[in-house]
Scaffold this motif. Structure first.
Motif, PDB file in Angstrom:
ATOM      1  N   ILE A 212       0.813  -1.629  -0.111  1.00  0.00           N
ATOM      2  CA  ILE A 212       0.546  -0.016  -0.204  1.00  0.00           C
ATOM      3  C   ILE A 212       1.500   0.970   0.292  1.00  0.00           C
ATOM      4  CG2 ILE A 212      -1.751   1.660   1.396  1.00  0.00           C
ATOM      5  CD1 ILE A 212      -2.967  -1.360   2.163  1.00  0.00           C
ATOM      6  N   GLY A 213       1.693   1.695   0.768  1.00  0.00           N
ATOM      7  CA  GLY A 213       3.175   2.302   0.447  1.00  0.00           C
ATOM      8  C   GLY A 213       4.206   2.849  -0.488  1.00  0.00           C
ATOM      9  N   THR A 214       4.413   1.086  -0.936  1.00  0.00           N
ATOM     10  CA  THR A 214       4.221   1.527  -2.835  1.00  0.00           C
ATOM     11  C   THR A 214       3.629   1.758  -3.809  1.00  0.00           C
ATOM     12  OG1 THR A 214       5.717  -0.056  -1.912  1.00  0.00           O
ATOM     13  CG2 THR A 214       5.612   0.349  -3.976  1.00  0.00           C
ATOM     14  N   ASN A 215       2.291   1.006  -4.025  1.00  0.00           N
ATOM     15  CA  ASN A 215       1.309   1.502  -5.002  1.00  0.00           C
ATOM     16  C   ASN A 215       0.606   1.458  -4.578  1.00  0.00           C
ATOM     17  OD1 ASN A 215      -0.012   1.646  -6.741  1.00  0.00           O
ATOM     18  ND2 ASN A 215       1.819   0.945  -8.624  1.00  0.00           N
ATOM     19  N   GLU A 216      -0.488   1.983  -3.393  1.00  0.00           N
ATOM     20  CA  GLU A 216      -1.858   1.359  -3.391  1.00  0.00           C
ATOM     21  C   GLU A 216      -3.047   1.162  -4.349  1.00  0.00           C
ATOM     22  OE1 GLU A 216      -5.777   3.955  -0.650  1.00  0.00           O
ATOM     23  OE2 GLU A 216      -3.331   4.192  -0.768  1.00  0.00           O
ATOM     24  N   GLU A 217      -3.456   1.771  -5.783  1.00  0.00           N
ATOM     25  CA  GLU A 217      -4.027   1.397  -6.953  1.00  0.00           C
ATOM     26  C   GLU A 217      -3.153   0.519  -7.248  1.00  0.00           C
ATOM     27  OE1 GLU A 217      -6.525   2.336  -9.532  1.00  0.00           O
ATOM     28  OE2 GLU A 217      -6.084   3.151  -7.580  1.00  0.00           O
ATOM     29  N   ALA A 218      -1.943  -0.133  -7.027  1.00  0.00           N
ATOM     30  CA  ALA A 218      -1.516  -1.772  -8.012  1.00  0.00           C
ATOM     31  C   ALA A 218      -2.365  -2.468  -6.874  1.00  0.00           C
ATOM     32  CB  ALA A 218      -0.249  -1.842  -7.507  1.00  0.00           C
ATOM     33  N   VAL A 219      -2.813  -2.398  -5.416  1.00  0.00           N
ATOM     34  CA  VAL A 219      -3.186  -3.088  -4.141  1.00  0.00           C
ATOM     35  C   VAL A 219      -4.762  -3.175  -5.245  1.00  0.00           C
ATOM     36  CG1 VAL A 219      -3.511  -3.724  -1.743  1.00  0.00           C
ATOM     37  CG2 VAL A 219      -2.084  -3.117  -2.327  1.00  0.00           C
ATOM     38  N   ARG A 220      -4.791  -2.006  -5.213  1.00  0.00           N
ATOM     39  CA  ARG A 220      -6.796  -2.069  -5.277  1.00  0.00           C
ATOM     40  C   ARG A 220      -7.263  -2.330  -6.709  1.00  0.00           C
ATOM     41  NH1 ARG A 220      -7.118   3.023  -5.320  1.00  0.00           N
ATOM     42  NH2 ARG A 220      -7.794   2.668  -2.719  1.00  0.00           N
ATOM     43  N   LEU A 221      -6.351  -2.714  -7.561  1.00  0.00           N
ATOM     44  CA  LEU A 221      -6.482  -3.477  -8.752  1.00  0.00           C
ATOM     45  C   LEU A 221      -6.373  -4.518  -9.334  1.00  0.00           C
ATOM     46  CD1 LEU A 221      -4.645  -0.728 -11.458  1.00  0.00           C
ATOM     47  CD2 LEU A 221      -6.997  -1.018 -11.355  1.00  0.00           C
ATOM     48  N   SER A 222      -5.533  -5.563  -8.191  1.00  0.00           N
ATOM     49  CA  SER A 222      -5.144  -6.455  -7.830  1.00  0.00           C
ATOM     50  C   SER A 222      -6.608  -7.099  -6.322  1.00  0.00           C
ATOM     51  CB  SER A 222      -3.869  -6.678  -7.264  1.00  0.00           C
ATOM     52  OG  SER A 222      -4.186  -6.719  -5.596  1.00  0.00           O
ATOM     53  N   GLY A 223      -7.593  -6.531  -6.552  1.00  0.00           N
ATOM     54  CA  GLY A 223      -9.011  -7.317  -6.031  1.00  0.00           C
ATOM     55  C   GLY A 223      -8.642  -7.022  -4.860  1.00  0.00           C
ATOM     56  N   HIS A 224      -7.746  -6.499  -4.032  1.00  0.00           N
ATOM     57  CA  HIS A 224      -7.852  -6.212  -2.716  1.00  0.00           C
ATOM     58  C   HIS A 224      -7.454  -4.798  -2.028  1.00  0.00           C
ATOM     59  CE1 HIS A 224      -5.697 -10.457  -1.592  1.00  0.00           C
ATOM     60  NE2 HIS A 224      -5.395 -10.065  -2.648  1.00  0.00           N
ATOM     61  N   GLU A 225      -8.430  -4.420  -0.917  1.00  0.00           N
ATOM     62  CA  GLU A 225      -9.388  -3.010  -0.867  1.00  0.00           C
ATOM     63  C   GLU A 225      -8.088  -2.902   0.041  1.00  0.00           C
ATOM     64  OE1 GLU A 225     -10.587   0.025  -0.138  1.00  0.00           O
ATOM     65  OE2 GLU A 225     -11.614  -1.465  -1.838  1.00  0.00           O
TER      66      GLU A 225
END
Length: 340
Positions: A212-225
Motif C-alpha cells: 500500500i505504501g509503495t503503490n496503493e492503486e496496484a493493491v486495489r487493482l489486484s482485487g484487495h481493498e
C-alpha cells in the motif's frame, strides 16, 4: 588478457561498492551510525560507557520504542499519526484509575487496567483510520483532531489531576532489572518490536502494508481493498499507545493527563531516523528501534558532555532533518543501482 583482468577487477570493485551502498541505505547503515555515535561518546563523555548509564538509556527509550513501533506501521502505508501522545495520556489515566479502585484486588486491577488501556488505544486508533478512509481525509488532519479529543478526555477522566497509589506488585515489576542492565520495561519494548517485525516480515498483512505504501492503486487493482489494511495500521498504532501507557505507569507510577506531550514527535523522529520513508513502502521496525536508540544516545551523550539544554534539541533536530534528506536520496540511489 591484461585488459580482461582489469575489467574483471573493476567489475568486482563496482559490485563491492554497490553492495556497500545498498547496505548503508538499509537498517545496517543506521546500526553502523549508532555504533559510531556510541564509540564517540564512549571516548569523549565521562561515565558514558558504564552499565549504569546504559541501564538509564534502556529505561528512557522503552516508551518511545513502543510508540514508534506502532507508528512504523502507519508511516509504511504513507500515513502519519499525531494522536499517539495524547492517546498515551488518556490510557495512563484510565489504567491508573482502575488500578487504584478499591473494589479490585491488585492482580485483578492490573489485568483490567492493561486491557482497558490497550482497548481504549485500539478503539480510538481504529476511529482515526475509519474517519480517514470514510471521508478520504489526510491522516495529518484527522489525528491532529484526535490529539485534542484524547487530551481533553484525559483531563476529564482524571479531573485534571495526577493519579497515584498504584498496586505494589505493579510497581515492583516496573523496578525489576534483568541481568544487571536490562529493565523490565525495556524487555516489554523488545517484545513489541519482535512481534511487529514478525508481522511485517512474515505475514500477508505485513506484505500488504508495504504494498500500500509503495503503490496503493496496484493493491486495489489486484482485487484487495486497502481501506481495511489502513484502518488496521491505525488500530495497531492506537494499541501500541495503550501498551506504551502501561510502560509509562510502570516507569513513573503515576497516571497523568499531560503524560504524552511531545511523545508523538519523538516517535515519528525515531521512525524516520530508523530509515522508514515518509512516503511509505520502505523501512523496518528494527530500524525504528535503532532510531529510538540514536535519539536517546545523542541526548544522554550531549548531557554527559555538559551541553546546554538548549543545544540538545538543535542537534537532535538537525539529525532528523539529515535523515529526511538522506531519505530523499535513498530512492534515487537504489533506482540507479537497480539499472546497473
Amino acid at each position: 588478457m591484461s585488459g580482461s583482468i582489469e575489467q574483471t577487477t573493476e567489475a568486482k570493485e563496482s559490485r563491492f561498492w554497490d553492495k556497500l551502498i545498498r547496505i548503508s541505505m538499509k537498517e545496517a547503515g543506521v546500526a553502523i551510525a549508532l555504533v559510531l555515535i556510541v564509540i564517540f561518546f564512549s571516548a569523549t563523555a565521562p561515565y558514558f560507557a558504564t552499565p549504569e548509564n546504559f541501564l538509564k538509556i534502556f529505561v528512557q527509550i522503552a516508551i518511545n520504542t513502543v510508540l514508534a513501533s506502532g507508528m512504523t506501521f502507519v508511516i509504511l502505508t504513507g500515513g502519519i499519526d499525531l494522536s499517539v501522545g495524547s492517546l498515551l495520556a488518556l490510557c495512563t489515566v484510565i489504567g491508573a484509575t482502575i488500578m487504584v479502585d478499591p473494589r479490585f484486588s491488585p492482580w485483578q486491577a492490573i489485568v483490567l487496567a492493561s486491557l482497558a488501556s490497550m482497548g481504549t488505544g485500539a478503539v480510538l486508533g481504529a476511529i482515526n483510520g475509519w474517519v480517514c478512509e470514510k471521508w478520504k481525509l489526510p491522516s495529518f488532519i484527522v489525528t491532529l483532531g484526535m490529539l485534542n479529543v484524547a487530551s481533553g478526555l484525559a483531563r476529564v477522566v482524571s479531573d485534571n489531576s495526577t493519579i497515584t497509589g498504584l498496586p505494589q506488585p505493579f510497581v515492583d515489576f516496573g523496578n525489576l532489572i534483568f541481568w544487571g542492565v536490562f529493565p523490565s520495561i525495556f524487555l516489554i519494548a523488545i517484545v513489541v518490536v519482535l512481534v511487529g517485525w514478525f508481522v511485517l516480515r512474515y505475514t500477508v498483512f505485513g506484505r500488504f502494508v508495504f504494498a500500500i505504501g509503495t503503490n496503493e492503486e496496484a493493491v486495489r487493482l489486484s482485487g484487495h481493498e486497502p481501506k481495511r489494511f489502513k484502518i488496521a495500521v491505525f488500530t495497531i498504532s492506537g494499541l501500541t499507545a495503550g501498551i506504551a501507557a502501561m510502560v509509562y505507569l510502570l516507569r513513573l507510577n503515576v497516571g497523568s493527563p499531560v503524560a504524552g506531550i511531545g511523545y508523538e514527535l519523538n516517535a515519528i523522529a525515531a521512525v524516520i531516523i530508523g530509515g522508514t520513508s515518509l512516503s511509505g513502502g520502505k523501512g523496518s521496525i528494527v530500524g525504528t528501534l535503532v532510531g529510538a536508540c540514536i535519539l536517546q544516545v545523542l541526548s544522554t551523550g550531549l548531557q554527559l558532555l555538559g551541553a546546554d539544554d538548549n543545544i540538545k534539541p538543535i542537534v537532535i533536530g538537525a539529525v532528523i532533518v539529515l535523515a529526511v534528506i538522506l531519505d530523499s536520496y535513498r530512492g534515487r540511489l537504489m533506482r540507479i543501482l537497480e539499472t546497473r
